[in-house]
Motif scaffolding. Structure first.
Motif, short mmCIF file in Angstrom:
data_model
loop_
_atom_site.label_atom_id
_atom_site.label_comp_id
_atom_site.label_asym_id
_atom_site.label_seq_id
_atom_site.Cartn_x
_atom_site.Cartn_y
_atom_site.Cartn_z
N GLN A 7 0.82 -1.21 0.00
CA GLN A 7 0.00 0.00 0.00
C GLN A 7 0.86 1.27 0.00
O GLN A 7 0.39 2.33 -0.39
CB GLN A 7 -0.93 0.00 1.22
N SER A 8 2.13 1.16 0.42
CA SER A 8 2.98 2.35 0.47
C SER A 8 3.30 2.90 -0.91
O SER A 8 3.64 4.07 -1.05
CB SER A 8 4.28 2.02 1.23
N LYS A 40 1.15 2.14 -3.62
CA LYS A 40 -0.05 1.93 -4.42
C LYS A 40 -0.42 3.15 -5.23
O LYS A 40 -0.69 3.07 -6.43
CB LYS A 40 -1.21 1.52 -3.51
N GLU A 41 -0.44 4.32 -4.59
CA GLU A 41 -0.92 5.53 -5.27
C GLU A 41 -0.06 5.90 -6.48
O GLU A 41 -0.59 6.07 -7.59
CB GLU A 41 -0.99 6.69 -4.28
N PRO A 42 1.28 6.03 -6.36
CA PRO A 42 2.07 6.37 -7.56
C PRO A 42 2.02 5.29 -8.63
O PRO A 42 2.02 5.60 -9.82
CB PRO A 42 3.48 6.57 -7.01
N GLU A 97 -0.50 3.27 -9.30
CA GLU A 97 -1.79 3.34 -9.98
C GLU A 97 -1.86 4.55 -10.90
O GLU A 97 -2.49 4.49 -11.97
CB GLU A 97 -2.91 3.38 -8.95
N VAL A 98 -1.22 5.65 -10.52
CA VAL A 98 -1.21 6.83 -11.38
C VAL A 98 -0.46 6.52 -12.68
O VAL A 98 -0.91 6.84 -13.79
CB VAL A 98 -0.56 8.02 -10.66
N HIS A 124 5.87 10.55 -13.20
CA HIS A 124 5.29 9.73 -12.15
C HIS A 124 6.20 8.55 -11.81
O HIS A 124 6.23 8.09 -10.66
CB HIS A 124 3.92 9.20 -12.57
N SER A 179 9.30 7.35 -3.71
CA SER A 179 8.55 6.63 -2.69
C SER A 179 9.33 5.44 -2.15
O SER A 179 9.25 5.10 -0.98
CB SER A 179 7.20 6.17 -3.24
#
Length: 420
Positions: free
Chosen positions: A320-321, A323-325, A327-328, A361, A368
């Protein structure tokens, strides 16, 4: 504590159900057969009908007395021509037909010259000249078949040249009317070729160029869906006991197996005349280059399967650490691939700006990873290495999609795609 009631059918109900199943079994079989009749199957039916029509027309050379008096037993060559060169697509038929015509003319012409020269010499020199000519031309034509540029387009013509030349030269040892025989056979071959071209190009023509264009354009959607499924699978919250891969990589594997089909369709497309949206000198070679780029992209996507199936996957909290980048970047890649596929399908030029964003990204992913260095260091049993491998492959996808976008943009420039 709640209880579950299970209804057990009696023997009569079971017998009745069996009768219904047996009664409607033929109907279910028929319905399943009808459902299997898709569009590609109908094309095969149309092609079979066209071949049947061509065979009927060429058989008239035997069946009708006026025509048989003109061609005689040489009508067999017209039937052989239809059977051999009538292919599924118009380009394949044109290619094989022209190869057969060129090979027959060159083989027959040179064979006649060699036979006439051998006949003038006479005696033992006759056999020597025939033997030398068969060796020289047969070896030269066979060697030319091994050259990649000739093998790709003219291999069948080289085979026909070897066959025709040998038949003409050898029969010239005992045939006085070899030139007349060659002319009659060539005329019947031209008749069969004309029938094939007339039916294949005028009756529901099936263009190899259309099939190549559509298959390449739809390939981008397959790759985009695979990337989506990979990201969903990687960040999906599952139980510890669950270790089944739900992502489907069959579409990627079909892309990997498309090389031989692309090469054949590109070769056939070169033979096709101007039709529809494809003009003369269309850059079919660029289609093959784009196909190679899509296969390289598919290899990287399939490599993600190893990350998903690796038993030492990081825990959901660690995944999850990033996940956001991730997925972008993934959504940016998916959007770009669909834009590129639509650009080819609609023949419109587009310059996806998302590629520059996806590259930035990817830098965020690296940051990250650096910021979560403590998490990676605390990960045990290679969890940090497994997550780093996944991120590396995702960054590699960004680079390969950038290369693919450049290839599509060059295609739009060469093929004069309309600008949005």
């Amino acid at each position: 504590m709640s209880s579950t009631v299970i209804t057990i059918p009696n023997e009569d109900e079971i017998t009745l159900n069996k009768k219904k199943t047996c009664q409607f079994a033929p109907l279910s079989i028929v319905s399943s057969i009808i459902s299997m009749q898709s569009k590609p199957d109908m094309r095969k039916v149309i092609h079979s009908i066209k071949v049947g029509i061509a065979l009927v027309l060429v058989s008239l050379l035997y069946l009708l007395d006026p025509l048989y008096k003109q061609v005689g037993d040489n009508a067999l060559w017209a039937i052989m021509t239809v059977v051999v060169i009538f292919e599924f697509s118009a380009g394949a038929t044109l290619g094989k037909g022209l190869n057969r015509g060129i090979g027959t003319i060159l083989g027959g012409g040179l064979g006649c010259l060699a036979a006439i020269l051998a006949d003038e010499v006479g005696g033992i020199g006759n056999i020597i000249i025939v033997g030398i000519s068969v060796f020289v031309f047969g070896a030269a034509a066979t060697y030319s078949r091994l050259v990649p540029s000739i093998k790709r387009r003219y291999e069948y013509g080289a085979v026909i040249f070897i066959l025709t030349f040998n038949l003409v030269v050898v029969s010239g040892l005992r045939a006085d009317k070899i030139i007349k025989l060659a002319r009659e056979r060539l005329s019947t071959i031209c008749m069969g070729f004309a029938i094939c071209i007339f039916i294949n190009l005028l009756i529901f023509p099936m263009w190899a160029s259309d099939e190549l264009h559509n298959s390449l354009a739809t390939r981008f959607e397959k790759l985009a869906c695979c990337i989506e499924e990979c990201l969903e699978e990687y960040f999906r919250i599952v139980n510890e006991k669950e270790n089944q891969l739900s992502a489907n990589f069959s579409s990627c594997k079909s892309v990997l197996q498309s090389k031989s089909n692309d090469e054949s369709l590109v070769n056939f497309s070169r033979w096709e005349p101007w039709h529809g949206k494809f003009g003369f000198s269309y850059p079919w070679d660029k289609y093959q280059q784009i196909g190679d780029a899509t296969r390289e992209l598919a290899v990287t996507i399939v490599s993600l399967q190893g990350c998903l199936q690796y038993p030492g996957q990081p825990s959901p909290a660690i995944r999850q650490s990033i996940k956001e980048p991730c997925e972008v970047v993934g959504s940016s890649l998916v959007w770009t691939l669909r834009q590129l596929g639509g650009s080819i399908m609609k023949m419109e030029r587009c310059r996806p700006k998302a590629l520059m964003a996806s590259k930035s990204h990817s830098t965020n992913i690296e940051l990250s990873l650096v910021t979560s260095h403590s998490i990676l260091g605390a990960a045990e049993n290679g969890e940090g290495l497994a997550m780093a491998s996944f991120v590396f492959l995702l960054m590699k996808l960004v680079e390969e999609v950038e290369v693919l976008a450049k290839e599509v943009d060059e295609l739009g420039e060469l093929a004069s795609f309309q600008t949005k």
